[in-house]
Design an enzyme around this catalytic site. Structure first.
Site, PDB file in Angstrom:
ATOM      1  N   ILE A  21      34.788  35.405  49.133  1.00 25.75           N
ATOM      2  CA  ILE A  21      36.062  36.404  48.852  1.00 25.75           C
ATOM      3  C   ILE A  21      35.415  37.640  48.144  1.00 25.75           C
ATOM      4  CG2 ILE A  21      36.731  34.306  48.214  1.00 25.75           C
ATOM      5  CD1 ILE A  21      35.329  33.940  44.953  1.00 25.75           C
ATOM      6  N   GLY A  24      29.404  42.603  46.266  1.00 28.85           N
ATOM      7  CA  GLY A  24      29.220  42.811  45.407  1.00 28.85           C
ATOM      8  C   GLY A  24      27.793  44.048  46.501  1.00 28.85           C
ATOM      9  N   GLY A  25      27.241  45.147  45.347  1.00 30.70           N
ATOM     10  CA  GLY A  25      25.540  45.909  46.536  1.00 30.70           C
ATOM     11  C   GLY A  25      24.634  44.570  46.781  1.00 30.70           C
ATOM     12  N   VAL A  29      30.275  37.247  47.455  1.00 34.29           N
ATOM     13  CA  VAL A  29      30.663  36.146  46.830  1.00 34.29           C
ATOM     14  C   VAL A  29      31.384  35.195  47.546  1.00 34.29           C
ATOM     15  CG1 VAL A  29      32.010  35.327  44.847  1.00 34.29           C
ATOM     16  CG2 VAL A  29      30.225  36.931  44.680  1.00 34.29           C
ATOM     17  N   LYS A  44      27.952  32.841  44.100  1.00 36.41           N
ATOM     18  CA  LYS A  44      27.267  34.551  44.454  1.00 36.41           C
ATOM     19  C   LYS A  44      25.777  33.929  45.278  1.00 36.41           C
ATOM     20  CE  LYS A  44      27.120  38.149  41.660  1.00 36.41           C
ATOM     21  NZ  LYS A  44      27.826  39.285  41.077  1.00 36.41           N
ATOM     22  N   ASP A 137      25.269  45.330  32.269  1.00 40.26           N
ATOM     23  CA  ASP A 137      26.398  46.523  33.646  1.00 40.26           C
ATOM     24  C   ASP A 137      27.205  46.125  33.270  1.00 40.26           C
ATOM     25  OD1 ASP A 137      26.377  47.782  35.668  1.00 40.26           O
ATOM     26  OD2 ASP A 137      26.622  45.741  36.973  1.00 40.26           O
TER      27      ASP A 137
HETATM   28  P1  AMP Z   1      29.990  40.981  42.432  1.00 39.97           P
HETATM   29  O1  AMP Z   1      29.040  40.698  43.168  1.00 39.97           O
HETATM   30  O2  AMP Z   1      29.610  40.706  41.027  1.00 39.97           O
HETATM   31  O3  AMP Z   1      30.441  42.613  43.043  1.00 39.97           O
HETATM   32  O4  AMP Z   1      31.146  40.119  42.791  1.00 39.97           O
HETATM   33  C1  AMP Z   1      31.456  40.467  44.626  1.00 39.97           C
HETATM   34  C2  AMP Z   1      33.396  40.438  44.209  1.00 39.97           C
HETATM   35  O5  AMP Z   1      33.321  39.063  44.076  1.00 39.97           O
HETATM   36  C3  AMP Z   1      33.676  41.040  42.783  1.00 39.97           C
HETATM   37  O6  AMP Z   1      34.716  42.224  43.100  1.00 39.97           O
HETATM   38  C4  AMP Z   1      35.486  39.744  42.537  1.00 39.97           C
HETATM   39  O7  AMP Z   1      36.244  39.689  43.510  1.00 39.97           O
HETATM   40  C5  AMP Z   1      34.259  37.959  43.607  1.00 39.97           C
HETATM   41  N1  AMP Z   1      33.674  37.410  42.384  1.00 39.97           N
HETATM   42  C6  AMP Z   1      33.000  37.413  41.608  1.00 39.97           C
HETATM   43  N2  AMP Z   1      32.729  36.480  40.881  1.00 39.97           N
HETATM   44  C7  AMP Z   1      33.601  35.782  40.470  1.00 39.97           C
HETATM   45  C8  AMP Z   1      34.068  34.635  40.958  1.00 39.97           C
HETATM   46  N3  AMP Z   1      33.115  33.839  39.202  1.00 39.97           N
HETATM   47  N4  AMP Z   1      35.097  34.568  40.864  1.00 39.97           N
HETATM   48  C9  AMP Z   1      35.715  34.362  41.142  1.00 39.97           C
HETATM   49  N5  AMP Z   1      35.620  36.028  42.374  1.00 39.97           N
HETATM   50  C10 AMP Z   1      34.579  36.335  41.974  1.00 39.97           C
END
Ligand code: AMP
Length: 656
Positions: A21, A24-25, A29, A44, A137
């Site tokens: 879904i 990120g960097g 996820v 994650k 962050d």
């Molecule tokens: P991040 O690595 O935290 O930047 O997450 C990348 C993407 O994953 C985010 O832009 C969200 O779309 C999705 N995401 C991260 N954490 C969650 C969560 N707890 N529930 C739903 N989507 C998430």
């Protein structure tokens, strides 16, 4: 680095990964489903395999964050390490994604909507700050929307751990430059850095653009040296008050920002509603944003300031009123409640001719500008030393607040203060204060003059707790470096480094006979160890979560320990640890204190109350509700209690 492949369809821990879904960097996820419970979660999975030391740090960080339970913080449910040393986090699933996805860059929000979001983020950040966690962050990408439209902050500290493991040369500079405070760019993140980042988000939502734009280096240089454009250049419909409030939170010097993130957002809301704000005067370094910031290096200025104060302290025993980086707000902060001003001369009547009712407030001290983390009574029971997130320790008369002295040589939160028990003025250790700080030091100083005597700097991370030996010759200090260190006050020599805890040491206490030390830890245990030899004598493991506090009964027969599992256990090593468990609190117990006769216990909690109960059967006698925030610390003296809170007050009240 391992090659990135999608893991959809695979299983990780107890979870089946359904689909990716987000990315990120540092991580991918996935939407995941628990294989037995069928519940949906977000999983994650890091891109990177981590060295074992980084996995350890990541695990600790995950444990810390999992302990944060707040309606505006994404709940971390589990943590693990998959094949190839790839860590993963299981989180609450936020169906509506991030605010960045909902609000594309360049979108201007109606102030009421922006403020509703900011208010929720301020609540989450203040809650984390009270648990001594800095997010580091804050940005719309880390704000998730739940099904019910509630905003949830995610990704506490995780980025830093990963970044550190990849880029060891510049520890603590992780995060996104667009939102990063000057001191964080210099490698010194602190709670005020999260306020700055949230102010950048506020600017972005209110103006439709961020204050600084360009490459990483260009943006970083502007955060360090350039004043932001006034907000009304971008959006003339904003009020001057709203603009001023955001610019204060964007001050280059963290000491010039608001004491807490909620103070910042409350001021924004008051500005928007044309209500009186808490600010009565512009901060001294507030300048018209049209003027470039002069060739001033805040850090250098602060260093000079600190050095000058240090010299004053040593040379003349002069009392210090805050250092540049010391976080003491230089501007007047006034809190109004029901239209009535509370000020530090507020004094309740102490009527000694009649019996005083339990819970009667005897004095409320309001001299601190941020959370109170620690209080200590002087041996003669007349004065109090209070340590605060405003970086100071203040000494004052317990029933009038008079003869106030301010010790300002710590460079960060003061987590703990202890008054030497020996009040005989002819011996070593008389009228000395030991104070420990997030700045990694314990400082010993004179309670009468506030002049520094020595600094113990052998901890490699925040110092969480200090305790004097009963004869005042030694100190034991515990910290986020997982160690408890026992050292001699006269020369600072470390006699024992106790390193058997697996997580932060949160509380230490000497047995009344001086033979043993009890240390409580975020590893969910209390250890009892020999104060001469340093060997473990007993480990108490019945708590289900972090242990924040431990205290010996005055006769040395029992210990009371308070935990994030909301309970206080009263136990004895001689009966193999069998415990009586007090379960009256509704949130973590941060501090416990025995009455001098050993009959009662006072326990202070994140639920905002102090409970008084009978030590050996748990009969609840009284609940003190005089604080307006989490109660961090409680200390008993004769029939009176001193309690310190996130509401920035220390209250002295009738215990029984
Ligand atoms: P991040 O690595 O935290 O930047 O997450 C990348 C993407 O994953 C985010 O832009 C969200 O779309 C999705 N995401 C991260 N954490 C969650 C969560 N707890 N529930 C739903 N989507 C998430």
């Amino acid at each position: 680095m391992v090659e990135r492949v999608t893991r959809a369809g695979r299983r990780i821990g107890h979870y089946q990964l359904i689909r990716q879904i987000g990315k990120g960097g540092f991580a991918e996820v996935y939407l995941g489903r628990h294989i037995h419970l069928q519940t949906l979660v977000a999983v994650k999975v890091l891109h990177t395999s981590l060295q074992s030391s980084a996995v350890k740090k990541f695990r600790r960080e995950a444990q810390l964050v999992a302990g944060l339970r707040h309606p505006n913080i994404v709940q971390v449910l589990d943590f693990g390490v998959a094949d190839e040393a790839i860590p993963y986090l299981i989180m609450e699933y936020a169906q509506k994604g991030t605010l960045r996805q909902q609000i594309p860059s360049g979108t201007r929000l109606a102030p009421t909507r922006a403020l509703a979001y900011l208010e929720q983020m301020a609540a989450a950040l203040d809650f984390a700050h009270q648990a001594r966690i800095v997010h580091r962050d804050v940005k719309p990408e880390n704000m998730l929307l739940s099904d019910s439209g509630q905003l949830l902050l995610s990704d506490f500290g995780i980025a830093t751990v990963i970044f550190d493991s990849i880029n060891t040369a510049t520890p603590d500079v992780a995060g996104t430059a667009a939102y990063m405070a000057p001191e964080q760019l210099r490698g010194k993140p602190q709670p005020a850095s999260d306020q700055y980042a949230l102010a950048v988000v506020a600017y972005e939502w209110l103006c439709g653009v961020r204050p600084f734009r360009g490459s990483f280096a260009e943006v970083a240089a502007q955060h360090l040296h350039t004043a932001p454009q006034p907000l009304r250049r971008h959006n003339p419909r904003l009020s001057p008050e709203l603009e001023e409030t955001v610019l204060i939170a964007l001050s280059k010097n963290p000491a010039q920002r608001f004491p807490t993130v909620s103070d910042f957002v409350s001021d924004l809301i008051a500005s928007q509603q044309s209500r009186p704000r808490q600010i009565t005067r512009r901060p001294s370094d507030y300048r018209d944003a049209d003027q470039p910031v002069e060739a001033e290096d805040n850090e250098q200025a602060a260093d000079t300031h600190t050095r000058r104060n240090l010299l004053m302290g040593i040379g003349g025993g002069i009392l210090l009123a805050g250092t540049g980086l010391g976080g003491v707000a230089l501007w007047q902060y006034e809190k109004r409640k029901n239209g009535e001003e509370i000020n530090s001369s507020h004094m309740s009547q102490l009527n000694t001719s009649q019996p005083i009712q339990q819970g009667t407030l005897l004095y409320k001290y309001t001299g601190h500008t941020n959370y109170i983390y620690s209080v200590a009574w002087s041996p003669d029971k007349k004065r109090i030393a209070s340590g605060s997130a405003d970086h100071t320790v203040q000494i004052w008369d317990a029933y009038s607040g008079q003869n106030q002295k301010i010790y300002g040589l710590h460079q960060d939160f003061v987590n703990c203060v202890a008054w030497s028990p020996n009040s005989d003025s002819t011996t070593v250790g008389s009228h000395l204060i030991a104070s420990g700080s997030v700045d990694h030091t314990v400082q010993i100083w004179n309670a009468n003059t506030a002049a520094i005597i020595s600094t113990y700097s052998k901890h490699t991370d925040a110092v969480n707790c200090v305790a004097w030996s009963p004869n005042s010759q030694c100190i034991v200090s515990g910290g986020a470096d997982l160690s408890a260190q026992l050292w001699r006050v006269s020369d600072g020599i470390t006699l024992i480094k106790y390193d058997k805890h697996k997580n932060d040491v949160m509380s230490v206490d000497w047995s009344p006979n001086g033979y043993m030390v009890a240390s409580a830890s975020r590893d969910n245990t209390v250890h009892l160890w020999d104060a001469k030899l340093g060997n473990n004598i007993f480990t108490y493991q019945a708590h289900k979560d972090f242990v924040y506090t431990v205290a010996w009964s005055p006769n040395g027969n029992f210990l009371a320990s308070g935990s994030n599992d909301h309970s206080v256990h009263v136990w004895s090593p001689s009966s193999a640890g069998n415990a009586f468990i007090y379960t009256g609190h509704q949130a973590a117990v941060f501090s416990v204190a025995w009455s001098p006769d050993g009959k009662y216990i006072a326990s202070a909690s994140y639920d905002g109350t102090v409970h008084i109960w009978e030590a050996l059967n748990g009969n609840k006698l009284y609940i003190y509700r005089g604080h307006e925030g989490f109660v961090h610390c409680v200390k008993w003296s004769e029939n009176h209690i001193a309690s310190g809170s996130a509401d920035r007050t220390v209250q002295i009240w009738q215990a029984i």
